[in-house]
Write a protein that holds these residues in place. Sequence first.
Motif, mmCIF file in Angstrom:
data_model
loop_
_atom_site.group_PDB
_atom_site.id
_atom_site.type_symbol
_atom_site.label_atom_id
_atom_site.label_comp_id
_atom_site.label_asym_id
_atom_site.label_seq_id
_atom_site.Cartn_x
_atom_site.Cartn_y
_atom_site.Cartn_z
ATOM 1 N N VAL A 12 63.223 24.922 91.015
ATOM 2 C CA VAL A 12 62.953 25.615 89.762
ATOM 3 C C VAL A 12 64.009 26.693 89.552
ATOM 4 O O VAL A 12 64.528 27.259 90.524
ATOM 5 N N GLN A 13 64.331 26.963 88.304
ATOM 6 C CA GLN A 13 65.321 28.001 88.000
ATOM 7 C C GLN A 13 64.694 29.387 88.134
ATOM 8 O O GLN A 13 63.466 29.536 87.986
ATOM 9 N N PRO A 14 65.510 30.390 88.407
ATOM 10 C CA PRO A 14 64.983 31.759 88.421
ATOM 11 C C PRO A 14 64.261 32.085 87.125
ATOM 12 O O PRO A 14 64.723 31.720 86.037
ATOM 13 N N GLY A 15 63.124 32.743 87.255
ATOM 14 C CA GLY A 15 62.296 33.049 86.103
ATOM 15 C C GLY A 15 61.267 31.976 85.785
ATOM 16 O O GLY A 15 60.388 32.192 84.944
ATOM 17 N N GLY A 16 61.366 30.842 86.439
ATOM 18 C CA GLY A 16 60.465 29.728 86.192
ATOM 19 C C GLY A 16 59.134 29.870 86.925
ATOM 20 O O GLY A 16 58.868 30.875 87.601
ATOM 21 N N SER A 17 58.312 28.822 86.768
ATOM 22 C CA SER A 17 56.969 28.830 87.349
ATOM 23 C C SER A 17 56.693 27.523 88.082
ATOM 24 O O SER A 17 57.278 26.472 87.757
ATOM 25 N N LEU A 18 55.802 27.614 89.036
ATOM 26 C CA LEU A 18 55.291 26.447 89.752
ATOM 27 C C LEU A 18 53.849 26.729 90.149
ATOM 28 O O LEU A 18 53.480 27.892 90.355
ATOM 29 N N ARG A 19 53.076 25.670 90.269
ATOM 30 C CA ARG A 19 51.741 25.805 90.834
ATOM 31 C C ARG A 19 51.639 24.907 92.056
ATOM 32 O O ARG A 19 51.838 23.686 91.958
ATOM 33 N N SER A 85 57.694 33.938 87.272
ATOM 34 C CA SER A 85 58.846 34.844 87.418
ATOM 35 C C SER A 85 59.500 34.666 88.782
ATOM 36 O O SER A 85 59.813 35.639 89.480
ATOM 37 N N LEU A 86 59.724 33.420 89.137
ATOM 38 C CA LEU A 86 60.253 33.117 90.460
ATOM 39 C C LEU A 86 61.666 33.647 90.631
ATOM 40 O O LEU A 86 62.474 33.655 89.696
ATOM 41 N N GLY A 109 53.265 21.800 104.716
ATOM 42 C CA GLY A 109 54.108 22.652 103.897
ATOM 43 C C GLY A 109 54.720 21.913 102.720
ATOM 44 O O GLY A 109 54.816 20.687 102.708
ATOM 45 N N THR A 110 55.114 22.689 101.716
ATOM 46 C CA THR A 110 55.811 22.143 100.560
ATOM 47 C C THR A 110 56.985 23.066 100.237
ATOM 48 O O THR A 110 56.841 24.296 100.232
ATOM 49 N N GLN A 111 58.146 22.472 99.991
ATOM 50 C CA GLN A 111 59.372 23.244 99.786
ATOM 51 C C GLN A 111 59.453 23.757 98.355
ATOM 52 O O GLN A 111 59.281 22.987 97.401
ATOM 53 N N VAL A 112 59.722 25.028 98.218
ATOM 54 C CA VAL A 112 60.005 25.639 96.917
ATOM 55 C C VAL A 112 61.426 26.186 96.972
ATOM 56 O O VAL A 112 61.746 26.985 97.858
ATOM 57 N N THR A 113 62.248 25.744 96.038
ATOM 58 C CA THR A 113 63.626 26.216 95.956
ATOM 59 C C THR A 113 63.857 26.805 94.577
ATOM 60 O O THR A 113 63.644 26.129 93.566
ATOM 61 N N VAL A 114 64.261 28.065 94.560
ATOM 62 C CA VAL A 114 64.532 28.754 93.302
ATOM 63 C C VAL A 114 66.038 28.969 93.209
ATOM 64 O O VAL A 114 66.618 29.754 93.961
ATOM 65 N N SER A 115 66.637 28.252 92.285
ATOM 66 C CA SER A 115 68.091 28.288 92.188
ATOM 67 C C SER A 115 68.524 27.827 90.808
ATOM 68 O O SER A 115 67.877 26.964 90.207
ATOM 69 N N SER A 116 69.631 28.385 90.341
ATOM 70 C CA SER A 116 70.186 27.927 89.075
ATOM 71 C C SER A 116 71.236 26.855 89.311
ATOM 72 O O SER A 116 71.825 26.331 88.367
#
Length: 116
Positions: A12-19, A85-86, A109-116
């Motif tokens: 997800v991009q910075p500022g994005g959301s995930l559930r 607001s990731l 576990g589940t991977q969350v990556t916040v990057s543009s």
Amino acid sequence: QVHLVESGGGLVQPGGSLRLSCLASGFTFSAYPMMWYRQAPGKGRELVASISASGGTTDYADSVKGRFTISRDNAKNTVYVQMSSLKPEDTAVYYCTVLRMGHNHWGQGTQVTVSS
């Protein structure tokens, strides 16, 4: 036996959301508080959020307060964390866990990556 399965991670991009979701089985879900932890590369596991058995009480790490919301559906044996607001520093593997009979049980576990 206790089984926890996390899902919902991704890029997800910075500022994005995930559930994120965590489906539990093997124990009386509605009787236990649940927690979300995360582990970033090269770091230890960090408690992110916790929720009481009834869902009436929640607590958050200062680093996510105001951005993450933990919730649960006891009818579905599922605990969630809504992340908004990731930031890049939220990048980590996220785990749900339950402390039962003196032992912490973990999902894969589940991977969350916040990057543009």
